[in-house]
Design a protein around this motif. Structure first.
Motif, PDB file in Angstrom:
ATOM      1  N   GLU A 179       0.837  -1.201   0.000  1.00 25.87           N
ATOM      2  CA  GLU A 179       0.000   0.000   0.000  1.00 25.87           C
ATOM      3  C   GLU A 179       0.872   1.252   0.000  1.00 25.87           C
ATOM      4  OE1 GLU A 179      -3.177   0.502  -0.198  1.00 25.87           O
ATOM      5  OE2 GLU A 179      -4.252  -1.298   0.435  1.00 25.87           O
ATOM      6  N   ARG A 218      -4.919   0.256  -9.488  1.00 27.85           N
ATOM      7  CA  ARG A 218      -4.953  -0.678  -8.351  1.00 27.85           C
ATOM      8  C   ARG A 218      -5.755  -1.924  -8.686  1.00 27.85           C
ATOM      9  NH1 ARG A 218      -4.196   0.770  -2.718  1.00 27.85           N
ATOM     10  NH2 ARG A 218      -5.782  -0.814  -2.340  1.00 27.85           N
ATOM     11  N   SER A 219      -6.890  -1.744  -9.349  1.00 28.96           N
ATOM     12  CA  SER A 219      -7.730  -2.900  -9.674  1.00 28.96           C
ATOM     13  C   SER A 219      -6.999  -3.865 -10.602  1.00 28.96           C
ATOM     14  CB  SER A 219      -9.045  -2.450 -10.301  1.00 28.96           C
ATOM     15  OG  SER A 219      -8.847  -1.922 -11.601  1.00 28.96           O
ATOM     16  N   GLU A 239      -4.584  -5.767  -8.474  1.00 27.49           N
ATOM     17  CA  GLU A 239      -5.289  -6.734  -7.652  1.00 27.49           C
ATOM     18  C   GLU A 239      -5.731  -7.944  -8.463  1.00 27.49           C
ATOM     19  OE1 GLU A 239      -8.204  -4.218  -5.814  1.00 27.49           O
ATOM     20  OE2 GLU A 239      -6.898  -3.791  -4.090  1.00 27.49           O
ATOM     21  N   GLN A 240      -5.966  -7.753  -9.758  1.00 33.56           N
ATOM     22  CA  GLN A 240      -6.247  -8.904 -10.624  1.00 33.56           C
ATOM     23  C   GLN A 240      -5.019  -9.805 -10.706  1.00 33.56           C
ATOM     24  OE1 GLN A 240      -7.673  -7.549 -14.447  1.00 33.56           O
ATOM     25  NE2 GLN A 240      -9.239  -6.252 -13.526  1.00 33.56           N
ATOM     26  N   ALA A 286      -2.747 -10.005  -8.429  1.00 29.93           N
ATOM     27  CA  ALA A 286      -2.489 -10.515  -7.085  1.00 29.93           C
ATOM     28  C   ALA A 286      -3.551 -11.489  -6.602  1.00 29.93           C
ATOM     29  CB  ALA A 286      -2.396  -9.347  -6.102  1.00 29.93           C
ATOM     30  N   PRO A 331      -7.100  -8.336  -2.811  1.00 31.54           N
ATOM     31  CA  PRO A 331      -6.818  -6.924  -2.493  1.00 31.54           C
ATOM     32  C   PRO A 331      -5.365  -6.710  -2.104  1.00 31.54           C
ATOM     33  CG  PRO A 331      -8.012  -7.974  -0.700  1.00 31.54           C
ATOM     34  CD  PRO A 331      -8.010  -8.954  -1.828  1.00 31.54           C
ATOM     35  N   LEU A 332      -4.883  -5.494  -2.352  1.00 30.35           N
ATOM     36  CA  LEU A 332      -3.491  -5.172  -2.044  1.00 30.35           C
ATOM     37  C   LEU A 332      -3.199  -5.247  -0.553  1.00 30.35           C
ATOM     38  CD1 LEU A 332      -2.533  -2.188  -4.371  1.00 30.35           C
ATOM     39  CD2 LEU A 332      -1.818  -4.576  -4.525  1.00 30.35           C
ATOM     40  N   GLN A 377      -3.604  -7.509   1.378  1.00 35.44           N
ATOM     41  CA  GLN A 377      -3.039  -8.799   1.764  1.00 35.44           C
ATOM     42  C   GLN A 377      -1.510  -8.795   1.649  1.00 35.44           C
ATOM     43  OE1 GLN A 377      -3.837 -12.145  -0.920  1.00 35.44           O
ATOM     44  NE2 GLN A 377      -4.138 -10.718  -2.610  1.00 35.44           N
TER      45      GLN A 377
END
Length: 308
Positions: free
Chosen positions: A175, A196-197, A200-201, A203, A206-207, A209
């Motif tokens: 973050e 960010r989205s 997150e795809q 990953a 969600p970031l 984590q």
């Protein structure tokens, strides 16, 4: 000024094509610098048994030293480095009977098929290597490589986790890294959220984590040495303090005048080797007997543990 101009262009683009601009912002964030290998690094890498392989679906270049049946030490360097970074570590580990493994992730060293890399990819590569050659005895990770090592080790079953791990000058929160990138480019909110989205795809979640300090709270069975120069101009020392706060039993080595972010001082290298080979800790270290609870939702607000 160059970054602000780039951010201005991306913001303007996003008004007309938010997804396209978000994709571009993510690719800029993930693009690796052009690899540069110095002659002494190339000469060192020629001493290795080199092979091209794949790990977690990514092409990598592997380097091996020492007996194949020896206990394994996995080395993972930082963003923009190459495996020649380990030339002062490998000989001593090899002489101690270890099977030493380093690798070039995408866009690094001799692995230039693509020029994009991110934390989820590098951590999956490390996880795959630990499973392939494990159980791994020890891991040495610097900066981005150290961050990835924490994520990878936390994902492994207890029986496959390394016995020892050294984390050098590593950031502790994705973050914070993304927020810094946003501020540096001046990205508007909608564009930042789009970028960010996309991350997150990659990953698969969600970031949040990828708060590595909190993940390290699940690694109490791993003996850890945390090494950081308080004057590091790249990664603030507060990140290593966060690791130390959560990681039960971790040893904190304040490498005063330790060579900045690279930590290239002989005394630092010697301390790390003594720990990996014999489990010996340097003088002046601080052990963590009573860590913060990693699973507490509000723990980041306690004890000043927010990172800036």
């Amino acid at each position: 000024m160059r970054y602000k101009a780039l951010g201005w262009a991306l913001n303007l683009w996003s008004v007309f094509d938010l997804k396209g601009a978000g994709r571009a912002a993510f690719r800029i964030f993930s693009r690796t610098p052009k690899p540069v290998l110095r002659e002494k690094e190339t000469a060192f890498l020629e001493t290795a048994r080199k092979t091209n392989s794949s790990a977690a679906g990514y092409r990598i270049t592997e380097y091996h030293w020492g007996p194949e049946d020896g206990p394994v030490i996995l080395l993972s360097y930082g963003w923009g480095y190459n495996a020649g970074r380990w030339r002062h570590f490998v000989p001593a580990l090899e002489n101690a009977g270890f099977h030493v493994i380093a690798y070039d992730p995408p866009g690094h060293g001799l692995n230039t098929e693509t020029h994009f890399l991110h934390l989820p990819a590098n951590s999956r590569i490390q996880e795959a290597l630990m499973l392939r050659y494990g159980p791994v005895f020890g891991v040495l990770g610097h900066s981005f490589g150290g961050v990835s090592a924490v994520v990878a080790a936390e994902r492994l079953p207890l029986s496959r986790r390394p016995a020892r791990i050294v984390i050098m000058a590593a950031f502790s929160s994705s973050e914070q890294v993304f927020s810094h990138y946003r501020r540096r480019l001046g990205l508007r909110s909608a564009l930042y959220q789009q970028m960010r989205s996309m991350m997150e795809q990659q990953a698969d979640g969600p970031l949040r984590q990828y708060d590595m300090a909190r993940l390290s709270g699940h690694l109490s069975t791993v003996q850890a040495l945390l090494v950081h120069d308080p004057a590091d101009p790249v990664t603030p020392f507060s990140h290593t303090l966060r690791y130390h706060a959560f990681w039960r039993g971790s040893a904190l080595m304040r490498a005063e005048n330790g060579g900045g972010h690279h930590l290239g001082k002989t005394e630092v290298t010697t301390a790390i080797l003594n720990f990996l080979i014999a489990g010996d800790l340097p003088s002046g270290i601080v052990l963590q007997p009573r860590p913060l609870q990693a699973d507490h939702d509000l723990i980041r607000y306690f004890a000043g543990m927010e990172v800036g």
